[in-house]
Each structure stands twice: as structure tokens, then as C-alpha cells.
Design a protein around this motif. Structure first.
Motif, PDB file in Angstrom:
ATOM      1  N   ARG A  86       0.840  -1.183   0.000  1.00  0.00           N
ATOM      2  CA  ARG A  86       0.000   0.000   0.000  1.00  0.00           C
ATOM      3  C   ARG A  86       0.887   1.250   0.000  1.00  0.00           C
ATOM      4  NH1 ARG A  86      -2.913  -3.216  -1.448  1.00  0.00           N
ATOM      5  NH2 ARG A  86      -5.057  -3.701  -0.815  1.00  0.00           N
ATOM      6  N   PRO A  87       1.292   1.681  -1.181  1.00  0.00           N
ATOM      7  CA  PRO A  87       2.143   2.884  -1.244  1.00  0.00           C
ATOM      8  C   PRO A  87       1.363   4.132  -0.859  1.00  0.00           C
ATOM      9  CG  PRO A  87       1.374   2.286  -3.432  1.00  0.00           C
ATOM     10  CD  PRO A  87       0.924   1.175  -2.505  1.00  0.00           C
ATOM     11  N   GLN A  88       2.072   5.109  -0.361  1.00  0.00           N
ATOM     12  CA  GLN A  88       1.444   6.399  -0.065  1.00  0.00           C
ATOM     13  C   GLN A  88       1.499   7.336  -1.284  1.00  0.00           C
ATOM     14  OE1 GLN A  88       4.092   5.334   2.308  1.00  0.00           O
ATOM     15  NE2 GLN A  88       2.409   4.126   3.156  1.00  0.00           N
ATOM     16  N   LEU A  89       2.346   6.989  -2.252  1.00  0.00           N
ATOM     17  CA  LEU A  89       2.506   7.818  -3.437  1.00  0.00           C
ATOM     18  C   LEU A  89       2.637   6.937  -4.670  1.00  0.00           C
ATOM     19  CD1 LEU A  89       3.102  10.514  -4.930  1.00  0.00           C
ATOM     20  CD2 LEU A  89       5.522  10.219  -4.285  1.00  0.00           C
ATOM     21  N   VAL A  90       1.848   7.241  -5.702  1.00  0.00           N
ATOM     22  CA  VAL A  90       1.959   6.581  -6.999  1.00  0.00           C
ATOM     23  C   VAL A  90       2.466   7.617  -7.995  1.00  0.00           C
ATOM     24  CG1 VAL A  90       0.740   5.431  -8.896  1.00  0.00           C
ATOM     25  CG2 VAL A  90       0.108   4.935  -6.517  1.00  0.00           C
ATOM     26  N   VAL A  91       3.552   7.287  -8.671  1.00  0.00           N
ATOM     27  CA  VAL A  91       4.120   8.179  -9.674  1.00  0.00           C
ATOM     28  C   VAL A  91       3.881   7.574 -11.053  1.00  0.00           C
ATOM     29  CG1 VAL A  91       6.208   9.287 -10.556  1.00  0.00           C
ATOM     30  CG2 VAL A  91       5.902   9.002  -8.085  1.00  0.00           C
ATOM     31  N   CYS A  92       3.216   8.314 -11.904  1.00  0.00           N
ATOM     32  CA  CYS A  92       2.948   7.892 -13.278  1.00  0.00           C
ATOM     33  C   CYS A  92       3.994   8.528 -14.182  1.00  0.00           C
ATOM     34  CB  CYS A  92       1.542   8.311 -13.697  1.00  0.00           C
ATOM     35  SG  CYS A  92       1.102   7.810 -15.371  1.00  0.00           S
ATOM     36  N   GLY A  93       4.831   7.703 -14.787  1.00  0.00           N
ATOM     37  CA  GLY A  93       5.955   8.225 -15.564  1.00  0.00           C
ATOM     38  C   GLY A  93       5.625   8.697 -16.964  1.00  0.00           C
ATOM     39  N   HIS A  94       4.391   8.471 -17.417  1.00  0.00           N
ATOM     40  CA  HIS A  94       4.005   8.911 -18.763  1.00  0.00           C
ATOM     41  C   HIS A  94       2.495   9.047 -18.826  1.00  0.00           C
ATOM     42  CE1 HIS A  94       3.620   9.069 -23.154  1.00  0.00           C
ATOM     43  NE2 HIS A  94       4.922   9.299 -23.205  1.00  0.00           N
ATOM     44  N   LEU A  95       2.030  10.015 -19.586  1.00  0.00           N
ATOM     45  CA  LEU A  95       0.601  10.286 -19.697  1.00  0.00           C
ATOM     46  C   LEU A  95      -0.189   9.042 -20.111  1.00  0.00           C
ATOM     47  CD1 LEU A  95      -1.404  12.712 -19.511  1.00  0.00           C
ATOM     48  CD2 LEU A  95      -1.118  12.971 -21.983  1.00  0.00           C
ATOM     49  N   HIS A  96       0.375   8.221 -20.990  1.00  0.00           N
ATOM     50  CA  HIS A  96      -0.339   7.053 -21.499  1.00  0.00           C
ATOM     51  C   HIS A  96      -0.553   5.974 -20.439  1.00  0.00           C
ATOM     52  CE1 HIS A  96       1.220   8.193 -25.784  1.00  0.00           C
ATOM     53  NE2 HIS A  96       0.237   8.968 -25.370  1.00  0.00           N
ATOM     54  N   LEU A  97       0.184   6.040 -19.346  1.00  0.00           N
ATOM     55  CA  LEU A  97       0.033   5.062 -18.259  1.00  0.00           C
ATOM     56  C   LEU A  97      -0.918   5.558 -17.176  1.00  0.00           C
ATOM     57  CD1 LEU A  97       3.799   4.037 -17.835  1.00  0.00           C
ATOM     58  CD2 LEU A  97       2.005   2.769 -19.051  1.00  0.00           C
ATOM     59  N   LEU A  98      -1.548   6.709 -17.412  1.00  0.00           N
ATOM     60  CA  LEU A  98      -2.358   7.338 -16.372  1.00  0.00           C
ATOM     61  C   LEU A  98      -3.562   6.511 -15.907  1.00  0.00           C
ATOM     62  CD1 LEU A  98      -2.638   9.769 -14.542  1.00  0.00           C
ATOM     63  CD2 LEU A  98      -3.803  10.991 -16.388  1.00  0.00           C
ATOM     64  N   PRO A  99      -4.310   5.834 -16.792  1.00  0.00           N
ATOM     65  CA  PRO A  99      -5.443   5.041 -16.292  1.00  0.00           C
ATOM     66  C   PRO A  99      -5.036   4.008 -15.248  1.00  0.00           C
ATOM     67  CG  PRO A  99      -5.663   5.369 -18.647  1.00  0.00           C
ATOM     68  CD  PRO A  99      -4.304   5.878 -18.274  1.00  0.00           C
ATOM     69  N   ALA A 100      -3.971   3.268 -15.513  1.00  0.00           N
ATOM     70  CA  ALA A 100      -3.510   2.262 -14.550  1.00  0.00           C
ATOM     71  C   ALA A 100      -3.011   2.922 -13.270  1.00  0.00           C
ATOM     72  CB  ALA A 100      -2.403   1.401 -15.167  1.00  0.00           C
ATOM     73  N   ALA A 101      -2.282   4.020 -13.414  1.00  0.00           N
ATOM     74  CA  ALA A 101      -1.736   4.708 -12.243  1.00  0.00           C
ATOM     75  C   ALA A 101      -2.852   5.285 -11.378  1.00  0.00           C
ATOM     76  CB  ALA A 101      -0.778   5.813 -12.681  1.00  0.00           C
ATOM     77  N   TRP A 102      -3.866   5.893 -12.023  1.00  0.00           N
ATOM     78  CA  TRP A 102      -4.977   6.466 -11.260  1.00  0.00           C
ATOM     79  C   TRP A 102      -5.733   5.383 -10.494  1.00  0.00           C
ATOM     80  CZ3 TRP A 102     -10.211   5.443 -11.416  1.00  0.00           C
ATOM     81  CH2 TRP A 102     -11.001   6.277 -10.617  1.00  0.00           C
ATOM     82  N   LEU A 103      -5.988   4.239 -11.153  1.00  0.00           N
ATOM     83  CA  LEU A 103      -6.710   3.147 -10.499  1.00  0.00           C
ATOM     84  C   LEU A 103      -5.938   2.634  -9.285  1.00  0.00           C
ATOM     85  CD1 LEU A 103      -9.125   1.238 -10.478  1.00  0.00           C
ATOM     86  CD2 LEU A 103      -7.853  -0.268 -12.042  1.00  0.00           C
TER      87      LEU A 103
END
Length: 377
Positions: A86-103
Motif C-alpha cells: 500500500r504505497p502512499q505515493l503513486v508516480v505515473c511516468g508517462h501520460l499514457h500510463l495514467l489510467p492504470a496509475a490512477w486506479l
């Protein structure tokens, strides 16, 4: 602030990758490893194109199995959550990966940070889900003020939520050095004046300015008969550029080096008398500051993020990339008065130590802000 922060990062590539985005991701992971607040970073790359020569930072878990395809990437992320992380921070390294990162951020009730580089985020995403989710990030890490303004203009993310984190260069490694004889022989550069561009030769990225320089080569060779234009980088657009050089009668003066190992990069910069990249779509332009760190006269664009990389002209000459006469004059000026190569002190603005300080400052600021990743109605 103890070692209590667990970070999850989704990235296109980093270790085992080539290009500016991969370099930024490696530097960013290294900086997170050096932050006192960070306990562990789990990084999931989509691609590992080459062997990984360097060591992975101690607090970074680099999941190589995630790079075995899209299905493997998703499985590794699901497994990470199912194992109770359970991370406290999720970093999305590219705009195209945003759906997975947001979820993942929502499932883990974590803050969500998006890294914004350049042209991929300057206009609204064609993917409706990505476009909708962009405004829900807690913060953005953006490589330049130019990219920040372009991204904010369509995403709805306030500029105050965007933190400018420019690329960095290892000033202990990128230094003015003498030319390596083996590379001179490899490319046939004996007695040559060398103009250099480093960048990916991709048909989808024709904004780097290779065409503009090649189109000027007939005039430049008249002025400097020993001139060679060294193009370092690989990609599917090489054949077209080779054909253009041949049609213009300068194929003997344009040398395509292809993609080179990272370990040879400094030596290639030091082959050159000047560096040029008249781009129109760079979010920042890491190669500009690498060339400046090696003491080269640098010519870059005033039309994109290159302007910030060159500190509004303090690290190099800015030109209109759509003006052949202006570009020609800048190249001639750089080549006819080379002098002794020396590094301009202002390049320290982009040193690794400053990058580390910026990441720590951003992390401190982010930890004290509220989570905003919930999807509004």
C-alpha cells in the motif's frame, strides 16, 4: 522525516532504456533513493530494451518481469497490490500510463503524481479516459515551464499544482575531453570540423531538426570544406535522412553513427566542434545540457522547451528553427571561432546535486498536501 514513504512508479522505460525519458526516469529513481523520507520504491517498467549495465539504487525494486509485455505488466501490478503493498505515493511516468496509475492510487488511497515531458502532453489526449483523468492528479512533475503551460491549458490542472523539475546532467562525467582516436577512425573524421546532433531518428519525432541541418549542409560545406555532420541516434527515419543527404550531394559529409552505448556518449560529444538541435517539439532537451557540460558551443531552439535548457541563451545560442538563414548564421559563427572548449559555469544549474535538492523539496511539499485522486461526479 523518517524513512516511512513507500512509492510505486509506473514508467515506460528507465534502466535498460535509451533516450531522454529513460534518462530522466533513472535520475528520478536515483533521487528518490537519496530522499530521507523514502523507505522503498517499487518501479514497474513497460520496456527494457537493452542489458542494464549500472546498479539499481538500494531502495529501488526494479521489476524486470513487468517489461515482458502488456499482460505481464498488468499481472505484476495486480500481484503487487494483492501481496498487500500500500504505497502512499503513486508516480505515473508517462501520460499514457495514467489510467492504470490512477486506479492503483485510488485502490491504495495514495497520492498521484504525473510526470510530464514534452509534446505528448502539449495538446489534449485523443484518449478520452486519459483526458478526463489528467485533471485529477494531485500534482505534476514537469520538465519545463513551457510544458507546464501547455499541459495546464487543456488538462484543467492549475499551474500551482505543477512542479518544474528539469532534467539533469552528471557534471563529474560529462566534461570537456580530448578526441578519442578510435572514434575519429571509426567515423573517418581525421582533419574534419564536426557538427553534432544527438537524438532519436524516429519518423514520429521529426521535430528534432535533422532535416533543417542537412538542408543547410551544401552551403555549409562550401564555407567549411572539411565539415562533417555527425548524427548520433537510431530510429526508423534514418533511411529517409540518408536519402535526403544523398539527393543534396552531401552524403559524404553526413555521418550516421546509429545508436551508441551510454558509456560512449561523452566521447561522442567530445568529437564535435559545435552542437546543434533546431527543434520544435522538445519539452526540455537533455542533450543540450550534456553538450554544454562538455564545453561545446550549443545552438538550440527558442520555439520550445530548449529555451529553458539553454537558460534563455546563457548556455548557448537560441534560433528560430523555421528560419534557415538564422540557423545558418548561428552554425557559421560557432564553427568559425571555436576557441578552446570550456564549460560555462551556469550549467551547474542542471547538476545532479541540484536535481536531488529539487526532488527532496517537491516530496516535502507533496507530503503535506491533501489527496485529490477521487473521481468527481
Amino acid at each position: 522525516m523518517g524513512n516511512s514513504l513507500n512509492v510505486l512508479m509506473l514508467l515506460t522505460d528507465g534502466y535498460g532504456g535509451a533516450g531522454g525519458i529513460a534518462k530522466f526516469n533513472r535520475d528520478f529513481l536515483q533521487a528518490l533513493d537519496g530522499c530521507s523520507a523514502v523507505a522503498r520504491v517499487h518501479a514497474f517498467p513497460r520496456l527494457i530494451a537493452m542489458a542494464i549495465p549500472e546498479s539499481i539504487p538500494e531502495r529501488v525494486v526494479y521489476d524486470r518481469a513487468a517489461a515482458r509485455g502488456r499482460v505481464a505488466f498488468i499481472r505484476r501490478l495486480v500481484g503487487y497490490v494483492c501481496r498487500g503493498h500500500r504505497p502512499q505515493l503513486v508516480v505515473c511516468g508517462h501520460l499514457h500510463l495514467l489510467p492504470a496509475a490512477w486506479l492503483l492510487a485510488r485502490v491504495c488511497r495514495a497520492k498521484l503524481a504525473l510526470i510530464v515531458h514534452g509534446i505528448e502532453a502539449w495538446t489534449p489526449s485523443r484518449k478520452l479516459l486519459v483526458k478526463r483523468l489528467a485533471r485529477l492528479i494531485d500534482c505534476g512533475l514537469v520538465v519545463s515551464r513551457y510544458s507546464a503551460a501547455r499541459f495546464a491549458s487543456w488538462s484543467g490542472v492549475p499551474l500551482e499544482r505543477l512542479f518544474v523539475l528539469p532534467n539533469c546532467v552528471d557534471l563529474q562525467r560529462f566534461l570537456p575531453l580530448t578526441r578519442e582516436p578510435n572514434l575519429i577512425a571509426r567515423y573517418g573524421l581525421q582533419g574534419s570540423t564536426v557538427l553534432l546532433t544527438v537524438g532519436r531518428l524516429a519518423s514520429a519525432e521529426r521535430y528534432k531538426g535533422f532535416d533543417q541541418v542537412i538542408e543547410l549542409m551544401p552551403r555549409l560545406v562550401e564555407r567549411f570544406p572539411s565539415l562533417k555532420y555527425l548524427v548520433v541516434g537510431g530510429g526508423d527515419d534514418r533511411g529517409r535522412l540518408e536519402k535526403k543527404a544523398k539527393e543534396l550531394g552531401v552524403s559524404g559529409n553526413v555521418v550516421f553513427a546509429g545508436q551508441i552505448p551510454e558509456a560512449e556518449k561523452v566521447a561522442h560529444y567530445n568529437l564535435a566542434d559545435a552542437f546543434v538541435m533546431p527543434s520544435t517539439g522538445e519539452g526540455f532537451g537533455i542533450v543540450l545540457i550534456e553538450a554544454a557540460a562538455c564545453g561545446l558551443p550549443v545552438i538550440g531552439s527558442r520555439a520550445d522547451g530548449s529555451r529553458e535548457a539553454l537558460l534563455d541563451g546563457r548556455l548557448g545560442r537560441l534560433v528560430d528553427p523555421k528560419s534557415p538563414s538564422e540557423l545558418y548564421a548561428a552554425i557559421v559563427d560557432a564553427l568559425q571561432s571555436p576557441g578552446e572548449r570550456r564549460r560555462i559555469d551556469d550549467v551547474e544549474t542542471f547538476g545532479s546535486a541540484r536535481f536531488q535538492e529539487r526532488v527532496e523539496g517537491w516530496l516535502t511539499q507533496l507530503i503535506g498536501s491533501p489527496v485529490t485522486t477521487q473521481l468527481s461526479s
